[in-house]
Design a protein around this motif. Structure first.
Motif, PDB file in Angstrom:
ATOM      1  N   LYS A   1      -0.354   8.068  -3.509  1.00  0.00           N
ATOM      2  CA  LYS A   1      -0.910   9.391  -3.768  1.00  0.00           C
ATOM      3  C   LYS A   1      -1.161   9.594  -5.252  1.00  0.00           C
ATOM      4  O   LYS A   1      -2.149  10.195  -5.650  1.00  0.00           O
ATOM      5  N   GLU A   2      -0.268   9.077  -6.068  1.00  0.00           N
ATOM      6  CA  GLU A   2      -0.422   9.200  -7.511  1.00  0.00           C
ATOM      7  C   GLU A   2      -1.686   8.470  -7.991  1.00  0.00           C
ATOM      8  O   GLU A   2      -2.403   8.951  -8.858  1.00  0.00           O
ATOM      9  N   ASP A   3      -1.946   7.288  -7.396  1.00  0.00           N
ATOM     10  CA  ASP A   3      -3.165   6.555  -7.733  1.00  0.00           C
ATOM     11  C   ASP A   3      -4.411   7.374  -7.392  1.00  0.00           C
ATOM     12  O   ASP A   3      -5.362   7.448  -8.184  1.00  0.00           O
ATOM     13  N   LEU A   4      -4.398   7.984  -6.224  1.00  0.00           N
ATOM     14  CA  LEU A   4      -5.532   8.797  -5.801  1.00  0.00           C
ATOM     15  C   LEU A   4      -5.703  10.022  -6.687  1.00  0.00           C
ATOM     16  O   LEU A   4      -6.821  10.404  -7.038  1.00  0.00           O
TER      17      LEU A   4
ATOM     18  N   ILE B   1      -2.744  -7.816  -0.066  1.00  0.00           N
ATOM     19  CA  ILE B   1      -2.784  -6.395   0.282  1.00  0.00           C
ATOM     20  C   ILE B   1      -2.311  -5.591  -0.921  1.00  0.00           C
ATOM     21  O   ILE B   1      -1.284  -5.890  -1.521  1.00  0.00           O
ATOM     22  N   GLU B   2      -3.104  -4.568  -1.240  1.00  0.00           N
ATOM     23  CA  GLU B   2      -2.738  -3.702  -2.354  1.00  0.00           C
ATOM     24  C   GLU B   2      -2.498  -2.294  -1.803  1.00  0.00           C
ATOM     25  O   GLU B   2      -3.325  -1.743  -1.087  1.00  0.00           O
ATOM     26  N   ILE B   3      -1.380  -1.729  -2.134  1.00  0.00           N
ATOM     27  CA  ILE B   3      -1.020  -0.401  -1.646  1.00  0.00           C
ATOM     28  C   ILE B   3      -1.461   0.643  -2.664  1.00  0.00           C
ATOM     29  O   ILE B   3      -1.180   0.531  -3.856  1.00  0.00           O
ATOM     30  N   ILE B   4      -2.157   1.652  -2.155  1.00  0.00           N
ATOM     31  CA  ILE B   4      -2.608   2.749  -3.005  1.00  0.00           C
ATOM     32  C   ILE B   4      -1.726   3.956  -2.719  1.00  0.00           C
ATOM     33  O   ILE B   4      -1.577   4.380  -1.578  1.00  0.00           O
TER      34      ILE B   4
END
Length: 84
Positions: free
Chosen positions: A8-11, A3-6
Motif C-alpha cells: 500500500k505504501e508503494d501505491l 515475484i515482486e510484492i507491491i
C-alpha cells in the motif's frame, strides 16, 4: 520468474508522484488537449465541411481518437496529412 510484492505504501508513493507530475503540467500552462483538436476546430482550420472530415476519417487519411462521444485529431497528424 521473480515475484515482486507491491505494498500500500508503494501505491501511495506512486500516487503522490503521479499527482505531482500532473500538477506540474497544469501549472506550466501545458494543456493536454492543446495538442488535439475537436472535429469543429479541424473543419474551421482546414475550411472543410463535416462531411469531408468524415471522409478523411473513413479513408484513414486522417487518424483520430474517439474518447467518449468526442473525436479528437492530433495537430501533428493534421500537419503530416497536409504535407502529402
Amino acid at each position: 520468474m521473480q515475484i515482486e510484492i507491491i505494498t500500500k505504501e508503494d501505491l501511495n508513493e506512486f500516487k503522490k508522484e503521479l499527482l505531482e507530475e500532473v500538477r506540474k503540467l497544469l501549472s506550466s500552462g501545458t494543456i493536454l488537449q492543446s495538442e488535439y483538436l475537436k472535429s469543429w476546430e479541424v473543419c474551421k482550420l482546414l475550411k472543410i465541411s463535416p462531411g469531408i472530415l468524415q471522409t478523411l476519417r473513413k479513408t484513414r487519411k486522417l487518424p483520430y481518437k474517439k474518447i467518449g462521444g468526442s473525436i479528437f485529431y492530433s495537430k501533428i497528424d493534421i500537419g503530416q496529412m497536409l504535407k502529402l
